[in-house]
Design a protein around this motif. Sequence first.
Motif, short mmCIF file in Angstrom:
data_model
loop_
_atom_site.label_atom_id
_atom_site.label_comp_id
_atom_site.label_asym_id
_atom_site.label_seq_id
_atom_site.Cartn_x
_atom_site.Cartn_y
_atom_site.Cartn_z
N LEU A 573 -45.60 -63.48 30.99
CA LEU A 573 -46.10 -62.56 29.90
C LEU A 573 -45.38 -62.66 28.81
O LEU A 573 -46.07 -62.44 27.41
N LEU A 574 -44.31 -63.06 28.42
CA LEU A 574 -43.57 -63.45 27.34
C LEU A 574 -44.21 -64.60 26.58
O LEU A 574 -44.27 -64.37 25.32
N LYS A 575 -44.65 -65.40 27.14
CA LYS A 575 -45.29 -66.40 26.70
C LYS A 575 -46.64 -66.51 26.09
O LYS A 575 -47.05 -67.01 25.06
N TYR A 576 -47.55 -65.58 26.96
CA TYR A 576 -49.04 -65.46 26.74
C TYR A 576 -49.11 -63.82 26.31
O TYR A 576 -50.45 -63.74 25.81
N ASP A 577 -48.51 -63.02 26.28
CA ASP A 577 -48.83 -61.68 26.12
C ASP A 577 -48.20 -61.15 24.91
O ASP A 577 -46.84 -61.09 24.79
N PRO A 578 -48.86 -61.01 23.56
CA PRO A 578 -48.31 -60.56 22.44
C PRO A 578 -47.64 -59.27 22.67
O PRO A 578 -46.86 -59.23 21.63
N SER A 579 -48.31 -58.58 23.27
CA SER A 579 -47.70 -57.08 23.42
C SER A 579 -46.44 -56.82 24.28
O SER A 579 -45.90 -55.71 24.38
#
Length: 753
Positions: A573-579
């Motif tokens: 999520l840190l790599k691909y989710d900007p939120s």
Amino acid sequence: MTITTTRCIDGDSTCGRGDTRFEPKPPPRIWQAIESPFRGYQPLPTDGYARSSSNTAIVIDNGASLLRAGWSFDKAPRVSFPTIVARYRDRKINKTVSYVGFNAFADATTRGQIRNAFEPGSSVVGNWDVMEGLLDYTFASLGISGQDSGVGRPIVMTEPVANLGYSRKTMTELLFECYSAPSVAYGIDALFSYKFNKGRSGLIISSSHTATHLIPVLDSKPIMSNVTRLNWGGYQGAEYLLKLIKLKYPNFQGKLTDYQAEEMAREHCYISQDFDREMNTFLDWSGLEERDHIVQYPFTEQVIVEKSEEELARIAERKREGGRRLQEQAAKMRLEKLIRKEQTLDYYKDLQQRLGNQTKKEIKRLLDDEEFRDEAQLEKTIQELEKSIRKARNKDVGGPDNPEEELEPTFPLLEVPDESLDEAGIKEKRHQRLMKSGYEARVRAKVEKELEKARVADEERIDNERRENDLSNWLEERRAARQTLLQRIKERDRLKADLGNRKSLASQMRMKTLANLASDQPGKKRRRGGDDDNFGANDDDWGIYRTVAIGDQSDDEEEEDLGAGLKNVEAQLLKYDPSFNENNTLEAQNDWTQSLVHAFLRGPRPFDPESQQEAYQIHLNVERIRVPEVVFQPSIAGLDQAGIVDIAADITNHGLAKPADRERVLKNIFLTGGNTVFKGFEERLKTELRGVLPMEIPIDVQKASNPVLDAWRGAAQWAAGDESKGGFVTRDEYLEKGPEYMKEHSLGNATSF
């Protein structure tokens, strides 16, 4: 259990605290917890009796918390002490000794024998032996020797509103029969305080140690039919604070006492002008170091001797020298071991060469001497020695360790029937069967490992394709997976906490499982030989040990799986989710600088679990406004009554029919009693009343000049004046009309409303 509640909602939030949590903070202000209130020897003011006359009254404010006594010509009470007595048999002197008031806190023995004169949480006397001891001490402290078989002075005593007839009757009998008082008069403490402050018409709000009373007064006469009581006072407030502290610190090592709770309530609590708003923002980091009060209990800190830099350098050098010696010794031992292995290898090779020219009988003799079964075992031993020597040499010179491929072993005896083998052959056949099982198990494990590796690579490839083709749905699945893992971690922590409580459902289910393991048919006895125990035949059976195990030993693998899985999902999520950012991870939420629970328990500073000083600290924050708020909102403490604002509005709107009387009462709302000394009480009461009463009615709230002592001062002023003459019951009237007889006056209780 780790509590991860935080104020962070998303990555762009400032968490309501800004950057003040990282700013340097001044040293905390610490209040020391009060010790035992024992005051030691106090000289008694005995000169008052010589100044008094037969018309001078003894004034006693018989409060449930403190008893105050003095003469009617005094400006303040001469003696003041708690209404407690400690009485026990001293074996050293073989006598019964009594300690009254503050003297009852002299030592552990006296504190263990403390008895209160009043019923807990009420103003009704329940222990008359203790009450008699208090009066004995009071009269002795005022210099009355009792040699004339009585006190010889009139007595004015305060009593609560609507005092019980039995309680007044018993007190009257005690004063007349035991102390031979010439006359006795009773009055309500709140009315005495109102009289002392020159009040004529108004609404008295008397919040004392055990209750809060609202008394409307018109033309110096109380309207007793409209008096309302709220069952909340200083005693209940201290008890409530003590419960909140014990709930907040269930494992606190210090000893919490009622007296300390009362002192903390007086010292630290105040009335909030906007309770709901302040409760929502009380634990914000901005200014929390000012709002959070630290109470320090006695502790014994572990003394750690700090060493100088030279000593630390010498210790480090000794450690390095010791490490070098150990390395040299280990290298020497490895070399000696390698030499021994090489010598052994040379000996076995030489033996192998000698066997080539010998007969079978001689070969068997030589192998038996060296404890070898056959030449194959000798060959295998030589190969293992060569491999071990090669590995040791590579390690010493730093060369690569290239493990050789395991050669497929042969098991020729497995094809030979047992009838063709002797005893030694059968034994060797069994050995080869075990060796073959081990080899096949290693082969299967290797194949399964390769298959698992291929499966993971295939899943990763499919997952990457799904992410590239449909990123939004992939992120939703990752978020859902993270929530599932968080829920499982929460359930695991809850189960751990429940297993520590034998009454919890989890603990009871565990005990039930243990009981069922003893038999397939619970409740029936097993018969010998009639039980078919096939436990373990199914691999799932062994999962029962995870169910019944307690503590960290059973959950190590599960914790690693959950933790590693959560970190993997959060990394994606840190790599691909900007939120999703670092502040949203579980590790960041467990950070004390973002934990609301940490601010509640330990304030705006880090907590050191190794520090005894911090372990013996109590942080008072939201309790400072929550405890005194109960008089306005009794429901927050579980009290099924209206607050003083609603009671006051009901009295003025429905109890007073004339608008003129209502206006006169609201122009003088009078506060008295020790529970009204909280900061902001008058302002909050006026604001709340303004919100429930008509705007055209003027409201004025004033507090007694001394809410604690004005009741005694008003009683002394009344006793010294002429208006008290008709309020005393004389001894002759007592003997003629009995102890139930009382005289009504404007500052006392009435026989009927």
